[in-house]
Motif scaffolding. Structure first.
Motif, PDB file in Angstrom:
ATOM      1  N   ARG A   1       1.089  -1.092  -0.117  1.00 57.59           N
ATOM      2  CA  ARG A   1       0.051   0.071  -0.047  1.00 57.59           C
ATOM      3  C   ARG A   1       0.894   1.215  -0.009  1.00 57.59           C
ATOM      4  O   ARG A   1       1.495   1.612   1.083  1.00 57.59           O
ATOM      5  N   TYR A   2       1.069   1.745  -1.132  1.00 53.38           N
ATOM      6  CA  TYR A   2       1.893   2.937  -1.211  1.00 53.38           C
ATOM      7  C   TYR A   2       1.213   4.250  -1.451  1.00 53.38           C
ATOM      8  O   TYR A   2       0.602   4.353  -2.636  1.00 53.38           O
ATOM      9  N   VAL A   3       0.865   4.996  -0.493  1.00 53.53           N
ATOM     10  CA  VAL A   3       0.317   6.153  -0.475  1.00 53.53           C
ATOM     11  C   VAL A   3       0.934   7.515  -0.757  1.00 53.53           C
ATOM     12  O   VAL A   3       1.969   7.791  -0.301  1.00 53.53           O
ATOM     13  N   GLN A   4       0.313   7.974  -1.714  1.00 49.07           N
ATOM     14  CA  GLN A   4       1.003   9.654  -2.132  1.00 49.07           C
ATOM     15  C   GLN A   4      -0.011  10.753  -1.764  1.00 49.07           C
ATOM     16  O   GLN A   4      -0.612  11.020  -3.018  1.00 49.07           O
ATOM     17  N   PRO A   5      -0.181  11.473  -0.617  1.00 53.23           N
ATOM     18  CA  PRO A   5      -0.945  12.525  -0.612  1.00 53.23           C
ATOM     19  C   PRO A   5      -0.653  13.728  -1.184  1.00 53.23           C
ATOM     20  O   PRO A   5       0.790  13.761  -1.334  1.00 53.23           O
ATOM     21  N   GLU A   6      -1.497  14.555  -1.588  1.00 51.06           N
ATOM     22  CA  GLU A   6      -1.113  15.892  -1.907  1.00 51.06           C
ATOM     23  C   GLU A   6      -1.565  16.829  -1.201  1.00 51.06           C
ATOM     24  O   GLU A   6      -0.899  17.996  -1.624  1.00 51.06           O
ATOM     25  N   THR A   7      -2.004  16.661  -0.183  1.00 54.21           N
ATOM     26  CA  THR A   7      -2.335  17.764   0.631  1.00 54.21           C
ATOM     27  C   THR A   7      -2.258  17.375   2.108  1.00 54.21           C
ATOM     28  O   THR A   7      -2.247  15.965   2.530  1.00 54.21           O
ATOM     29  N   THR A   8      -2.132  18.230   3.132  1.00 52.25           N
ATOM     30  CA  THR A   8      -2.096  17.902   4.622  1.00 52.25           C
ATOM     31  C   THR A   8      -3.283  17.144   4.966  1.00 52.25           C
ATOM     32  O   THR A   8      -3.075  16.123   6.056  1.00 52.25           O
ATOM     33  N   ALA A   9      -4.676  17.322   4.351  1.00 54.71           N
ATOM     34  CA  ALA A   9      -5.986  16.984   4.955  1.00 54.71           C
ATOM     35  C   ALA A   9      -5.630  15.505   4.463  1.00 54.71           C
ATOM     36  O   ALA A   9      -6.355  14.435   5.384  1.00 54.71           O
ATOM     37  N   GLN A  10      -5.156  15.039   3.474  1.00 54.51           N
ATOM     38  CA  GLN A  10      -5.126  13.518   3.100  1.00 54.51           C
ATOM     39  C   GLN A  10      -4.012  12.802   3.762  1.00 54.51           C
ATOM     40  O   GLN A  10      -4.239  11.794   4.109  1.00 54.51           O
ATOM     41  N   VAL A  11      -2.862  13.519   4.252  1.00 57.40           N
ATOM     42  CA  VAL A  11      -2.251  12.823   5.291  1.00 57.40           C
ATOM     43  C   VAL A  11      -2.876  12.893   6.519  1.00 57.40           C
ATOM     44  O   VAL A  11      -2.756  11.366   7.067  1.00 57.40           O
ATOM     45  N   ARG A  12      -3.676  13.511   7.281  1.00 57.03           N
ATOM     46  CA  ARG A  12      -4.519  13.200   8.221  1.00 57.03           C
ATOM     47  C   ARG A  12      -5.440  12.071   7.963  1.00 57.03           C
ATOM     48  O   ARG A  12      -5.471  11.327   8.989  1.00 57.03           O
ATOM     49  N   GLU A  13      -6.224  12.135   6.790  1.00 55.20           N
ATOM     50  CA  GLU A  13      -7.023  10.921   6.752  1.00 55.20           C
ATOM     51  C   GLU A  13      -6.430   9.602   6.517  1.00 55.20           C
ATOM     52  O   GLU A  13      -6.777   8.575   7.211  1.00 55.20           O
ATOM     53  N   ALA A  14      -5.250   9.589   6.096  1.00 50.16           N
ATOM     54  CA  ALA A  14      -4.201   8.373   5.958  1.00 50.16           C
ATOM     55  C   ALA A  14      -3.994   7.803   7.230  1.00 50.16           C
ATOM     56  O   ALA A  14      -4.119   6.735   7.435  1.00 50.16           O
ATOM     57  N   VAL A  15      -3.318   8.989   8.057  1.00 50.49           N
ATOM     58  CA  VAL A  15      -2.763   8.384   9.112  1.00 50.49           C
ATOM     59  C   VAL A  15      -3.994   8.040  10.208  1.00 50.49           C
ATOM     60  O   VAL A  15      -3.865   6.770  10.849  1.00 50.49           O
ATOM     61  N   GLU A  16      -5.100   8.725  10.171  1.00 50.30           N
ATOM     62  CA  GLU A  16      -6.314   8.121  10.828  1.00 50.30           C
ATOM     63  C   GLU A  16      -6.770   6.807  10.501  1.00 50.30           C
ATOM     64  O   GLU A  16      -7.101   5.944  11.373  1.00 50.30           O
ATOM     65  N   TRP A  17      -6.793   6.474   9.524  1.00 51.46           N
ATOM     66  CA  TRP A  17      -7.291   5.245   8.780  1.00 51.46           C
ATOM     67  C   TRP A  17      -6.232   4.267   9.359  1.00 51.46           C
ATOM     68  O   TRP A  17      -6.461   3.205   9.840  1.00 51.46           O
ATOM     69  N   ALA A  18      -5.023   4.420   9.152  1.00 50.52           N
ATOM     70  CA  ALA A  18      -3.930   3.307   9.651  1.00 50.52           C
ATOM     71  C   ALA A  18      -4.135   3.078  11.165  1.00 50.52           C
ATOM     72  O   ALA A  18      -4.022   1.920  11.562  1.00 50.52           O
ATOM     73  N   HIS A  19      -4.572   4.168  12.057  1.00 45.78           N
ATOM     74  CA  HIS A  19      -4.546   4.015  13.432  1.00 45.78           C
ATOM     75  C   HIS A  19      -5.585   3.196  13.844  1.00 45.78           C
ATOM     76  O   HIS A  19      -5.789   2.292  14.402  1.00 45.78           O
ATOM     77  N   VAL A  20      -6.992   3.377  13.063  1.00 49.02           N
ATOM     78  CA  VAL A  20      -8.184   2.698  13.382  1.00 49.02           C
ATOM     79  C   VAL A  20      -8.207   1.325  13.186  1.00 49.02           C
ATOM     80  O   VAL A  20      -8.303   0.498  13.894  1.00 49.02           O
ATOM     81  N   HIS A  21      -7.479   1.143  11.753  1.00 51.71           N
ATOM     82  CA  HIS A  21      -7.373  -0.370  11.540  1.00 51.71           C
ATOM     83  C   HIS A  21      -6.062  -1.012  11.639  1.00 51.71           C
ATOM     84  O   HIS A  21      -5.788  -2.226  11.421  1.00 51.71           O
ATOM     85  N   ARG A  22      -5.302  -0.476  12.590  1.00 52.15           N
ATOM     86  CA  ARG A  22      -4.069  -0.765  12.954  1.00 52.15           C
ATOM     87  C   ARG A  22      -3.146  -1.540  11.760  1.00 52.15           C
ATOM     88  O   ARG A  22      -2.526  -2.764  11.668  1.00 52.15           O
ATOM     89  N   LYS A  23      -2.880  -0.458  10.784  1.00 56.10           N
ATOM     90  CA  LYS A  23      -2.294  -0.870   9.647  1.00 56.10           C
ATOM     91  C   LYS A  23      -1.097  -0.031   9.616  1.00 56.10           C
ATOM     92  O   LYS A  23      -1.170   1.050   9.587  1.00 56.10           O
ATOM     93  N   ARG A  24       0.315  -0.687   9.237  1.00 60.99           N
ATOM     94  CA  ARG A  24       1.373   0.138   9.329  1.00 60.99           C
ATOM     95  C   ARG A  24       1.315   1.145   7.909  1.00 60.99           C
ATOM     96  O   ARG A  24       0.899   0.552   6.864  1.00 60.99           O
TER      97      ARG A  24
END
Length: 824
Positions: free
Chosen positions: A189-212
């Motif tokens: 899973r290689y994520v390439q966000p373009e905005t800070t909001a997308q970074v927040r969403e990706a990190v929150e998703w990883a935290h909720v689902h315990r995904k590195r």
């Protein structure tokens, strides 16, 4: 009653005759298949001990007149005990492989040999206990006991997977390779966000689902510090320079901005960074998070220049850390060199200085001259570095100072003939060691060195010749040049390579150098030259001031002086630190050669660490440290980290910012993760996957044995087996520790994938994932046992077949001798 029984016998006889005709016709299976199967069942019901048959719709009258026997009933699976109008023997697995289901009954009626299979003969393809009796019932109950819980867990896992997939950030699968060509990872899973909001969403998703989701920069680190197979968060598209503050002499950038572009933006304002590492393609985020450094005895590493940091954390969301926070800036100092494990840096504010040019001088000295002039050279140059050339008495010294105001430097023009003269010793040597090679006249210094080393990179005598030619090159390359500081301090590091770099404190200040820096180099060179390590040039030595960041390799923190004022920098005394890096190049694409060099380099780095690490208290550069393979070596490395860094405060802050560890990877967890969680993971992994590793080793040895036999190797089987075992373990310069053989044997990718998933599940504490992985591990254990059993049976069958052939030959011989009349 007698009349009724007579009618019954007559109807039964008639049905039997019709059934035989239908079952033997060419249309047994087809439009009349149902009738045929019903009739065949009637035939089966006339067999001794069987009192029921399955009628068609037109035979209900016959069914009503039949009286079932309670003493001998049949299950639909062919076992006793079933009841009902359609309780006919169900075909076994072996039968259904030979006949369509509706014709199986008719086939059994016609072929007496099949009758036993229809009424409970053991199925050779099944282990479910179909031999009748109570054993079958117990097997079925056991199957259900195992099957349904696993099915339930699988369904739950499917729901969890759907929940994860439905909310996951936009990503793709990618294969990522670092610049040195030493690490490669297949990222799911290689994520390439373009905005800070997308970074927040990706990190929150990883935290909720315990995904590195490991933050990664330009992938420059030789050890792949930002790599993770599970997921990576690239900051490359967040590369804006947000603000240049000329009054406060700071610049605020997004973490993905590269040093090269930031420098050019600053140049327009007459500013530049305080120092530079060798490569300007680094992203600012990774540049500071791993504690990158340049050279200069009074200039700290780049993390020390960070005065404000915006982090997106799994535990606390988006936070802003400054030096004026209520904690006195403690969190900022910890996070600005946090190796990406405390949060995703999105915005970074750094101190800058006025843009300036540097006048650089390069000269060669002997080792004795370096010892005599070292203190003076260190004080008189703002930037200085040594390049030691093993097996020679040549030390290349590169020093630079700001160009005085009002002074114009006129550079000498160099033509192609002069440049060719500099590399002539290397071209001459290449012709000697490789006479058949075609030498391209356009090859530069680094390319010539690679070509020379590729001839025999691990031959000490050959490496000595290459180093001598390189020393002659530098003697011809001495001189002076002038340019902007970023152009002077950045330089070409050469081709693909392994690098191991350490830092250690060599004094409280520039004026109080203990001499440990040169003593370290003296001892390291003695080890190389006395033990015959094929060490290419150069061994680079640089200096920096200390850092107040507790996790910086140049930190002044230690257990002995944890309460010292210098730890927080209140006294302004950051100390003097020396950085020393050893190297081995990967000059070709030949995998065999590259693997041999990799193993030799591991041994080289381990020897340095073993001999000098504890005495000098070395700290390995975060971009060059490696996670040991062996469990005991990992535990030792963790203890070393605990003794040289403030890991207790680091873990405490990490529990707040990233409590589930989703921003880490195997290296972070192995060296800095929660000890209890890591210990649990390692113990469970060893228990479940140890047998698989041993199995992989066994298979590897058998494969090597087969290859040796095919190649016609002589010797008994025991000798060949020992040779294959030695080959599989690869006892040539391999690893810094005496690790188990299974670590040297390539494991099957499927097993390796399951082991990684299992370890991640244990770390994350997910009950469902752990249960699924345990079930899969148990299944693999049974699979191994089955394969071993099958192999033993096959070997036994082979032996019996050979014995039978020998007996047949002997019998034929005796028969022939008996039949032949004796000569008179």
């Amino acid at each position: 009653a007698s009349t009724s029984m007579g009618r019954h016998d007559a109807l039964l006889a008639l049905t039997r005759r019709v059934g035989v005709v239908l079952a033997s016709s060419s249309e047994t299976v087809g439009t009349r298949g149902v009738v045929t199967f019903t009739t065949a069942a009637a035939l089966r019901s006339s067999s001794p001990g069987v009192t029921r048959f399955a009628p068609s719709r037109g035979s209900e009258g016959v069914t009503r007149n039949l009286r079932p026997s309670s003493s001998n009933k049949w299950y639909a699976t062919g076992r006793a005990g079933a009841s009902g109008p359609f309780a006919v023997p169900h075909p076994t697995r072996a039968d259904t492989l030979r006949y369509p289901a509706r014709a199986a009954g008719a086939a059994a009626a016609l072929d007496p040999k099949l009758k036993g299979a229809m009424v409970g003969r053991p199925d050779p393809l099944s282990t479910r206990g179909e031999s009748g009796g109570s054993g079958g019932a117990r097997a079925t109950a056991f199957d259900r006991l195992v099957y349904y819980p696993i099915l339930f867990l699988a369904l739950v896992e499917l729901l969890v997977w759907y929940s994860v997939a439905a909310t996951s950030p936009t990503s793709e699968q990618q294969e990522i390779e670092n610049w040195s060509g030493t690490k490669k990872v297949q990222c799911e899973r290689y994520v390439q966000p373009e905005t800070t909001a997308q970074v927040r969403e990706a990190v929150e998703w990883a935290h909720v689902h315990r995904k590195r989701l490991r933050p990664v920069g330009s992938a420059l680190s030789p050890n792949g510090a930002g790599f993770s197979e599970d997921g990576m968060l690239s900051m490359a598209l967040l590369d804006e320079v947000l603000e240049v503050d000329t009054e406060n002499m700071t610049v605020t950038v997004q973490a993905g901005a590269r040093v090269l572009e930031v420098t050019e933006k600053l140049r327009k304002h007459g500013l530049t960074l305080l120092n530079y590492a060798s490569i300007r393609e680094q992203q600012i985020g990774g540049f500071t998070q791993v504690g990158a450094h340049g050279t200069g005895a009074c200039i700290p590493p780049l993390d020390e220049t960070v005065v404000k940091l915006k982090l997106v954390t799994p535990g606390k969301g988006e936070i802003l850390l400054t030096e004026n926070d209520p904690d006195g800036g403690a969190a900022l100092r910890m996070a600005r060199c946090g190796v990406g494990a405390l949060g995703v840096a999105t915005e970074i504010t750094l101190r800058v200085t006025a843009a300036h040019k540097l006048l650089e001088k390069t000269w060669c000295a002997t080792r004795a001259e370096v010892r005599a002039n070292h203190e003076n050279w260190l004080r008189s140059h703002q930037h200085i570095r040594y390049m030691w050339i093993p097996f020679t008495d040549v030390v290349v010294v590169v020093g630079s100072n700001p160009l005085p105001e009002g002074v114009d430097f006129v550079a000498r023009k160099s033509d192609a003939k002069q440049e060719a003269k500099k590399t002539e010793p290397m071209r001459r040597l290449l012709k000697q060691v490789s006479p058949m090679a075609t030498i391209d006249e356009t090859l530069g210094f680094g390319e010539l060195r690679d070509a020379l080393l590729a001839v025999d990179p691990l031959n000490v005598a050959h490496v000595q010749l290459v180093n001598a030619a390189e020393g002659e090159f530098w003697r011809r390359n001495c001189g002076t040049r002038c340019d902007w500081s970023d152009q002077i301090l950045g330089f070409d590091c050469g081709g693909q390579q392994h690098v191991f770099e350490v830092a250690f404190k060599t004094g409280d200040s520039l004026g109080s150098n203990t001499g440990a820096d040169l003593q370290y180099m003296t001892e390291l060179l003695q080890i190389i030259e006395q033990e015959g390590i094929p060490a290419p040039a150069p061994i680079e030595q640089r200096w920096s001031a200390g850092s107040r960041s507790p996790m910086s390799p140049a930190t002044n923190w230690s257990i002995a002086d944890a309460n010292s004022a210098d730890v927080t920098g209140r006294s302004g005394n950051l100390g003097l630190h020396s950085w020393i890096g050893i190297i081995m190049y990967l000059p070709s694409e030949d995998e065999t050669q590259r693997n041999a060099i990799t193993n030799a380099f591991k041994k080289y780095a381990a020897r340095e660490t073993e001999a000098l690490g504890d005495r000098y208290g070395i700290k390995t550069h975060w971009a060059k440290i490696e996670l040991p393979d062996d469990t005991e070596d990992r535990e030792k490395a963790r203890k070393t980290m605990d003794s040289r860094y403030d890991t207790e405060s680091f873990r405490k802050l990490r529990n707040e910012y990233d409590p589930k560890g989703v921003l880490g990877n195997d290296m972070i967890e192995g060296l800095l993760g929660d000890p209890a969680r890591v210990q649990k993971r390692d113990s469970l992994s060893s228990a479940f996957w140890g047998p698989l590793e041993r199995y992989a080793e066994t298979q590897w040895v058998l494969e090597e044995l087969r290859k040796q036999k095919e190649e016609g190797a002589n010797g008994d089987d025991n000798a060949l087996h020992d040779n294959a075992l030695d080959t599989s373990r690869d006892t040539s310069p391999s690893s810094p520790s005496t690790s188990s053989a299974s670590n040297q044997v390539p494991r099957k990718s499927f097993h390796r994938h399951l082991e990684r998933k299992f370890n991640a599940a244990v770390e994350n504490g997910s009950l469902v994932n752990v249960s699924i992985q345990i079930a899969m591990a148990v299944a693999l254990h049974f699979n191994i046992g089955y394969q071993n059993l099958m192999r033993a049976i096959k070997e036994e069958d082979t032996k019996r077949a050979a014995a039978k052939r020998e007996a047949t030959i002997e019998a034929d011989r005796i028969k022939l001798e008996t039949a032949t009349p004796k000569a008179t």
